[in-house]
Design an enzyme around this catalytic site. Structure first.
Site, mmCIF file in Angstrom:
data_model
loop_
_atom_site.group_PDB
_atom_site.id
_atom_site.type_symbol
_atom_site.label_atom_id
_atom_site.label_comp_id
_atom_site.label_asym_id
_atom_site.label_seq_id
_atom_site.Cartn_x
_atom_site.Cartn_y
_atom_site.Cartn_z
ATOM 1 N N GLY A 1 0.668 -1.080 -0.116
ATOM 2 C CA GLY A 1 0.100 0.054 0.062
ATOM 3 C C GLY A 1 1.021 1.345 0.008
ATOM 4 N N SER A 2 0.126 2.538 -0.060
ATOM 5 C CA SER A 2 0.849 3.586 -0.032
ATOM 6 C C SER A 2 0.218 4.588 -1.099
ATOM 7 C CB SER A 2 2.386 3.630 -0.313
ATOM 8 O OG SER A 2 2.879 4.924 0.132
#
EC number: 4.1.1.65
Length: 212
Positions: free
Chosen positions: A181-182
């Site tokens: 994620g990010s």
């Protein structure tokens, strides 16, 4: 098929889960069903996370495609040294459930590549663009320059970017990932007409972010 960027993680995860299950079967057999189920779930999620589906890349040479799966978090005007005044920032938030393989947004040549160490703030915190660890990638196609930035996050602390300066790249080509994620920030010059809106879902290599 899983992406090759995840082979090492997949191998380590599988080995740890198998070893844990084997040890439990010997020393705590009563917990074996629970351990085996949990280990299988972890392996299945890891395979799911590193999935790498094929994409239909637009043939139109005048478009810029999304470099990441996710959701448009932010669109705002921005002046930037690489793209010039009156540029536009488009931020894509990637949750742990999105495909995390990143793709090149347009044909061109890599003219800027810079790793910037930093913090690991939550990806949806707009301070993360300035404060977090990131990899800046700039492409020049002869008509315009586009900057896109892989930003690490609270969970995503591993940026993969095998690109090289002066490398020629094609729109939709796989080029790396951000593990777990990010966000990916795009900075587009004034010549680009933005074709997306905040809250819209994106599909790497397919969703048209802008036209020029």
């Amino acid at each position: 098929m899983p992406t090759s960027y995840g082979y090492t993680t997949l191998l380590k995860t599988t080995l740890v889960c198998c070893l844990l299950t084997a040890l439990v079967s010997i020393f705590l057999p009563a917990l074996l069903p629970l351990t085996a189920t949990g280990s299988a779930a972890v392996i299945i999620f890891t395979l799911y996370f590193f999935r790498d589906p094929e994409r239909r890349i637009p043939l139109d040479q005048q478009v810029i495609v999304a470099p990441a799966d996710g959701k448009i978090l932010l669109i705002q005007p921005l002046d930037h040294a690489f793209t010039g005044n009156d540029s536009t920032l488009v931020s894509i938030f990637m949750s742990p459930f999105n495909v995390h393989v990143n793709r090149i947004p347009l044909d061109g040549t890599i003219v800027h590549l810079r790793y910037v160490p930093g913090k690991f703030l939550m990806a949806f915190d707009n301070r993360s663009m300035e404060s977090n660890e990131k990899m800046e990638i700039g492409i020049d196609n002869g008509s315009l320059r586009v900057l896109f930035i892989q930003v690490a996050g609270f969970l995503a602390r591993r940026i993969v970017c095998p690109l090289h300066r002066n490398e020629s790249v094609l729109s939709g080509k796989r080029f790396g990932m951000i593990k777990f994620g990010s966000r990916v920030d795009m900075i587009l010059p004034a010549a680009v007409k933005i074709m997306v809106q905040s809250g819209q879902k994106t599909c790497a290599g397919e969703t048209i972010i802008g036209r020029y």
